[in-house]
Design a protein around this motif. Structure first.
Motif, PDB file in Angstrom:
ATOM      1  N   ALA A 166       0.964  -1.555   0.095  1.00 53.13           N
ATOM      2  CA  ALA A 166       0.326   0.381   0.169  1.00 53.13           C
ATOM      3  C   ALA A 166       0.940   1.212  -0.101  1.00 53.13           C
ATOM      4  CB  ALA A 166      -0.822  -0.142   1.217  1.00 53.13           C
ATOM      5  N   ASN A 167       2.011   1.247   0.582  1.00 52.57           N
ATOM      6  CA  ASN A 167       3.249   2.562   1.124  1.00 52.57           C
ATOM      7  C   ASN A 167       3.818   2.391  -0.134  1.00 52.57           C
ATOM      8  OD1 ASN A 167       2.807   3.725   3.838  1.00 52.57           O
ATOM      9  ND2 ASN A 167       2.567   1.572   4.184  1.00 52.57           N
ATOM     10  N   THR A 168       4.530   1.402  -0.915  1.00 45.21           N
ATOM     11  CA  THR A 168       4.930   1.535  -1.808  1.00 45.21           C
ATOM     12  C   THR A 168       4.188   1.801  -2.893  1.00 45.21           C
ATOM     13  OG1 THR A 168       6.704   0.172  -1.099  1.00 45.21           O
ATOM     14  CG2 THR A 168       6.340   0.389  -3.583  1.00 45.21           C
ATOM     15  N   LYS A 169       2.438   1.063  -3.430  1.00 46.70           N
ATOM     16  CA  LYS A 169       2.211   1.510  -5.170  1.00 46.70           C
ATOM     17  C   LYS A 169       2.113   3.659  -4.221  1.00 46.70           C
ATOM     18  CE  LYS A 169      -3.025   1.246  -6.185  1.00 46.70           C
ATOM     19  NZ  LYS A 169      -3.834   2.397  -5.553  1.00 46.70           N
ATOM     20  N   ARG A 170       1.347   3.714  -2.540  1.00 42.48           N
ATOM     21  CA  ARG A 170       1.375   5.433  -3.370  1.00 42.48           C
ATOM     22  C   ARG A 170       2.465   6.296  -3.891  1.00 42.48           C
ATOM     23  NH1 ARG A 170      -0.994   6.065   1.213  1.00 42.48           N
ATOM     24  NH2 ARG A 170       0.958   5.092   2.329  1.00 42.48           N
ATOM     25  N   GLU A 171       4.315   6.064  -3.408  1.00 47.05           N
ATOM     26  CA  GLU A 171       5.118   5.881  -3.779  1.00 47.05           C
ATOM     27  C   GLU A 171       5.579   6.191  -5.483  1.00 47.05           C
ATOM     28  OE1 GLU A 171       7.223   7.966  -2.427  1.00 47.05           O
ATOM     29  OE2 GLU A 171       6.300   7.898   0.069  1.00 47.05           O
ATOM     30  N   MET A 172       4.929   5.050  -5.985  1.00 49.68           N
ATOM     31  CA  MET A 172       5.059   4.623  -7.723  1.00 49.68           C
ATOM     32  C   MET A 172       4.527   5.599  -7.988  1.00 49.68           C
ATOM     33  SD  MET A 172       7.754   2.146  -7.593  1.00 49.68           S
ATOM     34  CE  MET A 172       7.586   1.214  -8.739  1.00 49.68           C
ATOM     35  N   GLU A 173       2.558   5.737  -7.588  1.00 49.34           N
ATOM     36  CA  GLU A 173       2.036   6.971  -8.354  1.00 49.34           C
ATOM     37  C   GLU A 173       2.387   8.231  -8.293  1.00 49.34           C
ATOM     38  OE1 GLU A 173      -2.024   5.365  -5.962  1.00 49.34           O
ATOM     39  OE2 GLU A 173      -1.734   3.315  -8.019  1.00 49.34           O
ATOM     40  N   ALA A 174       2.657   8.796  -7.162  1.00 52.02           N
ATOM     41  CA  ALA A 174       3.023  10.033  -7.140  1.00 52.02           C
ATOM     42  C   ALA A 174       3.595  10.671  -8.164  1.00 52.02           C
ATOM     43  CB  ALA A 174       3.572  10.310  -5.016  1.00 52.02           C
ATOM     44  N   ARG A 175       5.237   9.127  -7.955  1.00 55.18           N
ATOM     45  CA  ARG A 175       6.320   9.743  -9.378  1.00 55.18           C
ATOM     46  C   ARG A 175       5.536   9.268 -10.882  1.00 55.18           C
ATOM     47  NH1 ARG A 175       8.049   8.500  -4.076  1.00 55.18           N
ATOM     48  NH2 ARG A 175      10.119   9.291  -4.057  1.00 55.18           N
ATOM     49  N   GLY A 176       4.282   9.142 -11.157  1.00 56.68           N
ATOM     50  CA  GLY A 176       3.799   8.833 -12.118  1.00 56.68           C
ATOM     51  C   GLY A 176       3.522   7.907 -12.795  1.00 56.68           C
ATOM     52  N   MET A 177       3.877   5.960 -12.106  1.00 57.97           N
ATOM     53  CA  MET A 177       3.594   5.091 -12.489  1.00 57.97           C
ATOM     54  C   MET A 177       2.017   4.330 -12.261  1.00 57.97           C
ATOM     55  SD  MET A 177       7.651   4.053 -11.832  1.00 57.97           S
ATOM     56  CE  MET A 177       8.058   4.778 -10.303  1.00 57.97           C
ATOM     57  N   ARG A 178       1.689   3.256 -12.503  1.00 55.18           N
ATOM     58  CA  ARG A 178       0.949   2.354 -12.068  1.00 55.18           C
ATOM     59  C   ARG A 178       0.523   1.580 -12.093  1.00 55.18           C
ATOM     60  NH1 ARG A 178      -2.283   1.113 -17.104  1.00 55.18           N
ATOM     61  NH2 ARG A 178      -1.426   1.960 -19.131  1.00 55.18           N
ATOM     62  N   LEU A 179      -0.023   0.924 -11.224  1.00 53.88           N
ATOM     63  CA  LEU A 179       0.114  -0.739 -10.909  1.00 53.88           C
ATOM     64  C   LEU A 179      -0.514  -0.783 -12.274  1.00 53.88           C
ATOM     65  CD1 LEU A 179       0.795  -2.960  -8.726  1.00 53.88           C
ATOM     66  CD2 LEU A 179      -1.530  -2.240  -8.186  1.00 53.88           C
ATOM     67  N   VAL A 180      -0.461  -2.491 -13.126  1.00 53.61           N
ATOM     68  CA  VAL A 180      -1.110  -3.390 -13.293  1.00 53.61           C
ATOM     69  C   VAL A 180      -1.031  -4.623 -13.257  1.00 53.61           C
ATOM     70  CG1 VAL A 180      -0.569  -1.059 -15.646  1.00 53.61           C
ATOM     71  CG2 VAL A 180       1.095  -3.422 -14.527  1.00 53.61           C
TER      72      VAL A 180
END
Length: 197
Positions: free
Chosen positions: A67-81
């Motif tokens: 959950a925390n890593t998803k937030r950090e990655m999405e803040a950098r413009g990446m999306r979970l697939v």
């Protein structure tokens, strides 16, 4: 007797204050592949199983880290697939018992070497302080979190963040907050900063 008791507790109080003064936050190390262009990565997924999973099921630690890593990655413009991610993220976490040994000089004035030894000073002035080393040994738990980011196509590690910190009972009781702090500290050293940072 009361003065001697106060003086005997002084070194322990000094040691406690010095140790707490050193606790300024987690220690973070990061390494990355300098040949990798981190701006090209747009998608990510989590390794399956994660190294923090146990016995075929997802642990609570894994859930919090995701959950925390998803937030950090999405803040950098990446999306979970779900399929064909450019990056794979994996975690490893460990908790170990450690021993901390600290040595500090302690004044012997008040330990029978000052006014007590030369009684004629009688409170008018004290002896030149003499010092001896006092060693304080304490036990503590140390937690280490590794976050691996892998280029899925090349099967190559492109970034690793390692967070190490002492773990208190409060951290164990409120693990989600402690893990959130650790993940945020790690991603502060990610090659691609979040916007506005």
């Amino acid at each position: 007797m009361k003065i001697q008791l106060k003086n005997s507790l002084l070194p322990l109080a000094m040691a406690a204050s010095l140790l707490s003064g050193c606790a300024s936050g987690p220690e973070v190390h990061a390494v990355f592949d300098r040949a990798a262009d981190f701006t090209q990565y747009k998608t990510f997924a989590f390794a399956s199983p994660l190294a923090t999973d146990r016995g075929g099921y997802q642990s609570i630690v894994s859930q919090e880290l995701k959950a925390n890593t998803k937030r950090e990655m999405e803040a950098r413009g990446m999306r979970l697939v779900e399929t064909a991610p450019q990056l794979l993220v994996n975690f490893n976490a460990s908790l170990s018992d450690k021993t901390r040994v600290s040595t500090m000089p302690v004044s012997t004035v008040g330990y029978g070497m000052g006014m007590g030894y030369y009684g004629y000073r009688g409170g008018m002035y004290t002896a030149y302080p003499m010092y001896m080393d006092q060693t304080v040994v304490s036990q503590y738990k140390e937690g280490t979190l590794n976050i691996d980011v892998v280029d899925a196509a090349r099967k190559q590690l492109v970034w690793e963040g390692v967070v190490t910190d002492s773990v208190t009972q409060k951290d164990l009781t409120n693990m989600p907050e402690a893990l959130a702090i650790a993940v945020k500290a790690a991603f502060a050293k990610y090659p691609l900063p979040a916007p506005g940072k």
